[in-house]
Design an enzyme around this catalytic site. Structure first.
Site, PDB file in Angstrom:
ATOM      1  N   ALA A   6       0.815  -1.210   0.000  1.00 12.26           N
ATOM      2  CA  ALA A   6       0.000   0.000   0.000  1.00 12.26           C
ATOM      3  C   ALA A   6       0.855   1.269   0.000  1.00 12.26           C
ATOM      4  O   ALA A   6       0.650   2.173  -0.810  1.00 12.26           O
ATOM      5  CB  ALA A   6      -0.929  -0.015   1.205  1.00 12.26           C
ATOM      6  N   ASP A  28       9.866  -5.985  -4.718  1.00 15.98           N
ATOM      7  CA  ASP A  28       8.836  -6.652  -3.910  1.00 15.98           C
ATOM      8  C   ASP A  28       8.922  -8.153  -4.168  1.00 15.98           C
ATOM      9  O   ASP A  28       9.184  -8.586  -5.285  1.00 15.98           O
ATOM     10  CB  ASP A  28       7.442  -6.126  -4.242  1.00 15.98           C
ATOM     11  N   CYS A  67      18.985   7.654  13.898  1.00 19.67           N
ATOM     12  CA  CYS A  67      18.552   6.625  12.954  1.00 19.67           C
ATOM     13  C   CYS A  67      17.405   5.819  13.581  1.00 19.67           C
ATOM     14  O   CYS A  67      16.955   6.110  14.696  1.00 19.67           O
ATOM     15  CB  CYS A  67      19.726   5.733  12.563  1.00 19.67           C
ATOM     16  N   LYS A  94       4.000  -8.210  -7.918  1.00 23.00           N
ATOM     17  CA  LYS A  94       3.688  -6.805  -7.638  1.00 23.00           C
ATOM     18  C   LYS A  94       4.647  -5.835  -8.334  1.00 23.00           C
ATOM     19  O   LYS A  94       4.207  -4.830  -8.892  1.00 23.00           O
ATOM     20  CB  LYS A  94       3.721  -6.549  -6.124  1.00 23.00           C
ATOM     21  N   CYS A 130      24.354   4.040  14.264  1.00 18.62           N
ATOM     22  CA  CYS A 130      24.948   5.293  13.803  1.00 18.62           C
ATOM     23  C   CYS A 130      25.986   5.845  14.766  1.00 18.62           C
ATOM     24  O   CYS A 130      26.753   6.736  14.399  1.00 18.62           O
ATOM     25  CB  CYS A 130      23.874   6.317  13.449  1.00 18.62           C
ATOM     26  N   CYS A 178      -0.960  -5.645   9.358  1.00 21.84           N
ATOM     27  CA  CYS A 178      -2.150  -5.353   8.543  1.00 21.84           C
ATOM     28  C   CYS A 178      -3.004  -6.607   8.378  1.00 21.84           C
ATOM     29  O   CYS A 178      -4.226  -6.531   8.268  1.00 21.84           O
ATOM     30  CB  CYS A 178      -1.743  -4.857   7.173  1.00 21.84           C
ATOM     31  N   ASP A 205       6.432  -4.147   5.236  1.00 22.56           N
ATOM     32  CA  ASP A 205       5.430  -4.655   6.164  1.00 22.56           C
ATOM     33  C   ASP A 205       6.081  -5.356   7.345  1.00 22.56           C
ATOM     34  O   ASP A 205       5.416  -6.031   8.101  1.00 22.56           O
ATOM     35  CB  ASP A 205       4.484  -5.620   5.437  1.00 22.56           C
ATOM     36  N   THR A 260      13.267  -5.996   7.965  1.00 28.09           N
ATOM     37  CA  THR A 260      13.801  -5.392   6.745  1.00 28.09           C
ATOM     38  C   THR A 260      13.988  -3.885   6.937  1.00 28.09           C
ATOM     39  O   THR A 260      14.887  -3.290   6.356  1.00 28.09           O
ATOM     40  CB  THR A 260      12.897  -5.716   5.545  1.00 28.09           C
ATOM     41  N   CYS A 285      18.196   4.697  16.942  1.00 24.82           N
ATOM     42  CA  CYS A 285      18.185   5.735  17.973  1.00 24.82           C
ATOM     43  C   CYS A 285      16.767   5.903  18.512  1.00 24.82           C
ATOM     44  O   CYS A 285      16.565   6.215  19.679  1.00 24.82           O
ATOM     45  CB  CYS A 285      18.658   7.067  17.397  1.00 24.82           C
TER      46      CYS A 285
HETATM   47 ZN   LIG Z   1      21.296   5.570  15.506  1.00 28.83          ZN
END
Ligand SMILES: [Zn+2]
Length: 349
Positions: free
Chosen positions: A33, A54, A175, A80, A254, A192, A124, A128, A178
């Site tokens: 989406a 995807d 990041c 997709k 970071c 979802c 989703d 990842t 953080c």
């Molecule tokens: Zn960070």
């Protein structure tokens, strides 16, 4: 008249901004989406190259909110990335669309993101997202986070400490680690697929993401950029902004430069179990899963049974999920990408 006329009329964009947009390349990770919404707006805005990744195929339950797909894409079970690319080429034949049908992992994300100026979240699952965050910080590229479940969505720009691409900024943000140092254990967050999602909520988030991406591409990276974690609920008519933290010196990613998802084996391992028609998914954040809670979440999705150690859920298409208390799962398919998708959508990450 030029197709971008109405956009170049805006003083903050102008012909120079339009030129920058046309010369840019972006990566959209996940074309569900959010990815559909962002890709549609950026293709119309004239972003020169849009790379789409995807792992999934179009399903009828996607059509309620995934605006690039039509009935025929679902009937034909089209990939997709490929269906989205076809639609976007019709929307704007003057730009380049690069579809990749792939499961984004630590092994392929660097090459997928190569030469892209901005990384855009259409994902989703959290694993990842942490992987994209690692790559963004390591390679000095901006990452535009987006997420929506239920009626609420959230969007934020992540500008790493160093910037190495054509997009430059003076004021970095913290990041993803953080903000959220560790992902919650699998099975604890709504997805979802278990909690539902409202179409207008994903549209409002993807529109905010697209506005942030366009800002970044034209160098609008200072105080004029919305540098907050912006949570929006159009159903309740509410929104809140939370200031993004500065980069934290004690952040593993970071601050210390340790990229656990990209290089350290964090995330999930998926392996086909030979001769068993099953894939094992093994998450590495080994917090215990509470099987009775997971059973309640899955009850509308299939036949669920569990004891203290194992939960089995048979989905309508006869795929069986077997989940153990350590978060490990066996999924009755030989397709790694299908197994990872089922894990992320039914168990979560
Ligand atoms: Zn960070």
């Amino acid at each position: 008249m030029d197709r971008y006329h109405r956009q170049t009329l805006l003083p903050s964009i102008g012909p120079k901004g339009q030129q920058a947009i046309g010369a840019s390349r972006v990566l959209i990770v996940g074309v569900g989406a959010l990815g559909c919404g962002v890709a549609d707006l950026l293709a119309r805005a004239g972003v020169g190259t849009i790379r789409l990744v995807d792992r999934d195929i179009v399903d009828h339950t996607n059509l309620q909110r995934q605006v690039l797909y039509c009935q025929e894409d679902a009937n034909e079970h089209r990939a997709k990335a490929v269906a989205a690319a076809q639609r976007l080429r019709n929307v704007n034949p003057d730009i380049t669309i690069e579809p990749h049908v792939a499961d984004v992992t630590a092994a392929n994300i660097s090459s997928l993101a190569e030469s892209c100026d901005v990384l855009i979240d259409g994902l989703d699952n959290l694993d990842t997202r942490y992987l994209v965050n690692d790559l963004a910080v390591r390679d000095g590229k901006p990452y535009v986070y987006g997420g929506a479940v239920g009626t609420e969505g959230m969007v934020m720009p992540i500008l790493p400490v160093r910037c190495e691409g054509p997009v430059q900024w003076d004021m970095p943000t913290g990041c993803l680690r953080c903000v959220f140092p560790e992902p919650p254990p699998p099975g604890t967050l709504p997805t979802c697929d278990t909690a539902g999602v409202l179409g207008p909520s994903v549209s409002v988030v993807s529109a905010h993401q697209a506005a942030i991406v366009m800002s970044l591409l034209i160098g609008r990276t200072g105080t004029e950029l919305d540098r907050t974690m912006h949570a929006i609920d159009p159903w309740a008519g509410e929104s809140r902004r939370i200031a993004l933290p500065d980069p934290r010196p004690d952040c593993p990613c970071c601050g210390a430069g340790v990229y656990e998802w990209l290089e350290g084996g964090r995330g999930k391992t998926a392996a086909v179990l030979c001769g068993r028609h099953a894939v094992q998914i093994h998450p590495h954040n080994a917090a215990a899963i509470h099987l009775p809670t997971l059973a309640v979440r899955l009850v509308d999705h299939g036949d669920v049974r569990h004891d203290d150690h194992v939960l089995r859920c048979t989905l309508p298409d006869d795929v069986t999920l077997t989940v153990f208390t350590d978060g490990r799962a066996m999924i009755s398919t030989n397709d790694l990408a299908v197994a990872r998708r089922l894990y992320d959508t039914h168990i979560g990450s």
